[in-house]
Design a protein around this motif. Structure first.
Motif, mmCIF file in Angstrom:
data_model
loop_
_atom_site.group_PDB
_atom_site.id
_atom_site.type_symbol
_atom_site.label_atom_id
_atom_site.label_comp_id
_atom_site.label_asym_id
_atom_site.label_seq_id
_atom_site.Cartn_x
_atom_site.Cartn_y
_atom_site.Cartn_z
ATOM 1 N N GLU A 125 -20.421 0.273 4.778
ATOM 2 C CA GLU A 125 -20.966 -0.762 4.236
ATOM 3 C C GLU A 125 -21.210 -1.366 2.602
ATOM 4 N N GLN A 126 -20.624 -0.083 1.357
ATOM 5 C CA GLN A 126 -20.115 -0.780 0.162
ATOM 6 C C GLN A 126 -19.174 -1.824 0.361
ATOM 7 N N LEU A 127 -17.790 -1.248 1.364
ATOM 8 C CA LEU A 127 -16.952 -2.054 1.410
ATOM 9 C C LEU A 127 -16.815 -3.507 1.717
ATOM 10 N N VAL A 128 -17.833 -3.649 3.101
ATOM 11 C CA VAL A 128 -18.352 -4.968 3.565
ATOM 12 C C VAL A 128 -18.661 -5.972 2.351
ATOM 13 N N LEU A 129 -19.760 -4.805 2.192
ATOM 14 C CA LEU A 129 -20.910 -6.072 0.652
ATOM 15 C C LEU A 129 -19.782 -6.412 -0.372
ATOM 16 N N ALA A 160 0.761 -1.454 0.086
ATOM 17 C CA ALA A 160 0.342 -0.087 0.243
ATOM 18 C C ALA A 160 0.738 1.804 -0.135
ATOM 19 N N GLY A 161 1.794 1.203 0.592
ATOM 20 C CA GLY A 161 2.662 2.425 1.049
ATOM 21 C C GLY A 161 3.536 2.437 -0.441
ATOM 22 N N CYS A 162 3.742 1.532 -1.841
ATOM 23 C CA CYS A 162 4.543 1.519 -2.634
ATOM 24 C C CYS A 162 4.027 2.119 -3.435
ATOM 25 N N GLY A 163 2.351 2.089 -3.167
ATOM 26 C CA GLY A 163 1.817 2.432 -4.219
ATOM 27 C C GLY A 163 0.925 1.095 -5.206
ATOM 28 N N LEU A 164 1.543 0.095 -4.997
ATOM 29 C CA LEU A 164 1.738 -1.078 -6.115
ATOM 30 C C LEU A 164 -0.352 -1.647 -5.745
ATOM 31 N N GLN A 165 -0.494 -1.806 -4.438
ATOM 32 C CA GLN A 165 -1.355 -2.248 -3.989
ATOM 33 C C GLN A 165 -2.155 -1.467 -3.319
ATOM 34 N N PRO A 166 -3.326 -1.133 -3.318
ATOM 35 C CA PRO A 166 -3.821 0.142 -2.365
ATOM 36 C C PRO A 166 -4.348 -1.066 -0.780
ATOM 37 N N ALA A 167 -4.682 -0.621 0.285
ATOM 38 C CA ALA A 167 -4.880 -1.662 1.773
ATOM 39 C C ALA A 167 -6.300 -1.737 1.621
ATOM 40 N N SER A 168 -7.522 -1.220 0.347
ATOM 41 C CA SER A 168 -8.507 -1.643 0.693
ATOM 42 C C SER A 168 -9.165 -2.713 -0.378
ATOM 43 N N SER A 169 -7.456 -3.199 -1.329
ATOM 44 C CA SER A 169 -8.045 -4.047 -1.942
ATOM 45 C C SER A 169 -7.305 -5.678 -0.964
ATOM 46 N N PHE A 170 -6.726 -5.542 -0.520
ATOM 47 C CA PHE A 170 -6.826 -7.133 0.713
ATOM 48 C C PHE A 170 -7.612 -7.739 0.093
ATOM 49 N N VAL A 171 -7.726 -8.908 0.431
ATOM 50 C CA VAL A 171 -8.622 -10.325 0.580
ATOM 51 C C VAL A 171 -8.213 -10.926 1.453
ATOM 52 N N THR A 179 -15.091 -16.149 -5.317
ATOM 53 C CA THR A 179 -13.640 -16.591 -5.086
ATOM 54 C C THR A 179 -14.057 -17.903 -4.726
ATOM 55 N N ALA A 180 -14.477 -18.294 -3.622
ATOM 56 C CA ALA A 180 -15.488 -19.815 -3.184
ATOM 57 C C ALA A 180 -16.143 -20.631 -4.008
ATOM 58 N N ALA A 181 -16.784 -19.536 -4.775
ATOM 59 C CA ALA A 181 -17.870 -20.990 -6.172
ATOM 60 C C ALA A 181 -16.272 -20.858 -7.148
ATOM 61 N N GLY A 182 -15.371 -20.651 -7.584
ATOM 62 C CA GLY A 182 -14.076 -20.933 -8.374
ATOM 63 C C GLY A 182 -14.525 -19.658 -9.439
ATOM 64 N N ALA A 183 -14.826 -18.397 -9.559
ATOM 65 C CA ALA A 183 -14.287 -16.877 -10.338
ATOM 66 C C ALA A 183 -13.018 -16.930 -10.084
ATOM 67 N N ASP A 184 -12.621 -16.543 -11.472
ATOM 68 C CA ASP A 184 -10.645 -15.470 -11.134
ATOM 69 C C ASP A 184 -11.315 -14.319 -10.689
ATOM 70 N N VAL A 185 -11.654 -13.166 -9.636
ATOM 71 C CA VAL A 185 -12.275 -12.048 -8.972
ATOM 72 C C VAL A 185 -11.040 -11.061 -9.217
ATOM 73 N N THR A 186 -11.977 -10.426 -9.983
ATOM 74 C CA THR A 186 -10.325 -8.816 -9.655
ATOM 75 C C THR A 186 -11.365 -8.517 -8.807
ATOM 76 N N ASP A 187 -10.694 -7.252 -7.142
ATOM 77 C CA ASP A 187 -11.685 -6.898 -6.790
ATOM 78 C C ASP A 187 -11.135 -5.048 -7.161
ATOM 79 N N GLN A 188 -12.240 -4.516 -7.521
ATOM 80 C CA GLN A 188 -12.067 -3.044 -7.553
ATOM 81 C C GLN A 188 -13.190 -2.440 -6.948
#
Length: 322
Positions: free
Chosen positions: A57-61, A18-29, A70-79
């Motif tokens: 609420e939107q972040l949690v949902l 997150a600090g390096c700008g490579l991945q925001p902390a909000s994209s942690f899954v 992801t659990a169902a097997g999809a290749d998910v991109t978190d946006q």
């Protein structure tokens, strides 16, 4: 000490990227495995881009959707974590994202341009479902019971001091004390603050002096009301801070605010190609009540937990993933 070091090993990669700008902390899954949600061969490797707005609420949902797919097997991109309702929605309609949780009232009034909401929640859902599919190719799955509607909130002391129990009662507060805290996006919406004032016959600039309205971020709004910075705040009914700060929600005695039941929306192409997605979300939606959502929101806004972990822990507790 060992537990502390173990926690650091988990958190440091997230903080560093997150600090390096490579991945925001909000994209942690966090990783999950199938449980009640089955791994589906038909979804294996299917790309699904999940988006959301930026509030709690939107972040949690959004994380619930990411983890379930992801659990169902999809290749998910978190946006997830897009600033503003219009921006998040636009990413769906223009094809930059595939799926997001949305609210029936927001869809009907903000996106579809309707000026009159339907008081019956089911009728509202059917209306927005049919019109959005016809005009924009967006599919609405059956909504959750949770109704994240707007409300006007005051402290218990303010309610008792002025005898304020309904929105109409706001006029009992002397003009010089009739102050409001409103978040930036909600201020000018037809289903928001200015629309509410018009419906209740409170002229902006007269009964409500412009100087009496403080526009703030959602992050500080609730504490601003609780601390007395303003007498009335435009809040949402499922926010965990309402209960934590002991705010009183005023009765919407003119029935102005629409129903805002949360539902999964997705592009028709994805829905048609993978009808099994509807079956994944049906039991999840059924469990998302106002009380459940308030509790999940409070874990983030009051307790300081991470939305992705709150979402994972709830899905685990309900037996959807492990």
């Amino acid at each position: 000490m060992r537990a502390f070091l173990a926690l650091l090993l988990v958190l440091v990669p997230v903080l560093v990227t997150a600090g390096c700008g490579l991945q925001p902390a909000s994209s942690f899954v966090p990783p999950v495995e199938p449980a009640g949600i089955q791994s589906l061969p038909s979804l294996e490797g299917t790309p699904v881009r999940v988006t959301s707005k930026e509030f709690t609420e939107q972040l949690v949902l959004g994380k619930i959707a990411v983890l379930a797919l992801t659990a169902a097997g999809a290749d998910v991109t978190d946006q997830t974590n897009v600033q503003g309702s219009v921006n998040a929605r636009a990413s769906l309609t223009r094809g930059d994202a595939d799926l997001m949780w949305e609210y029936t009232g927001t869809g009907w009034i903000t996106y579809l341009g309707q000026t009159k909401s339907l008081p019956d929640p089911q009728a509202q859902y059917v209306a927005v479902r049919d019109l959005d599919l016809r005009e924009n190719g967006i599919v609405w799955l059956p909504p959750a019971p949770l109704n994240n509607s707007y409300a006007m909130g005051v402290t218990r002391a303010t309610s008792q001091k002025f005898g304020v129990k309904t929105i109409s009662d706001i006029m009992k507060i002397p003009v010089n004390e009739r102050t409001f805290c409103v978040d930036h996006e909600t201020f000018g919406r037809d289903d928001g603050f200015l629309g509410m004032l018009k419906a209740y016959g409170m002229n902006y600039g007269k009964e409500v002096p412009r100087a009496n309205v403080l526009r703030v971020s959602v992050g500080v709004l609730y504490n601003s009301v609780a601390s007395g910075q303003c007498a009335v705040g435009m809040v949402t009914t499922t926010d965990g801070r309402v209960q934590a700060l002991d705010l009183v929600l005023l009765e919407d005695d003119k029935k102005f605010f629409p129903s805002y039941n949360a539902a999964v929306t997705m592009r028709r192409e994805l829905a048609d190609a993978h009808p099994e997605i509807a079956k994944i979300f049906a039991p999840i939606s059924a469990k998302l009540t106002d009380d459940v959502m308030r509790g999940l929101n409070a874990k983030v806004d009051v307790d300081g937990n991470v939305p992705a972990l709150v979402a994972r822990d709830w899905l685990r507790a309900e037996g959807f993933v492990r």
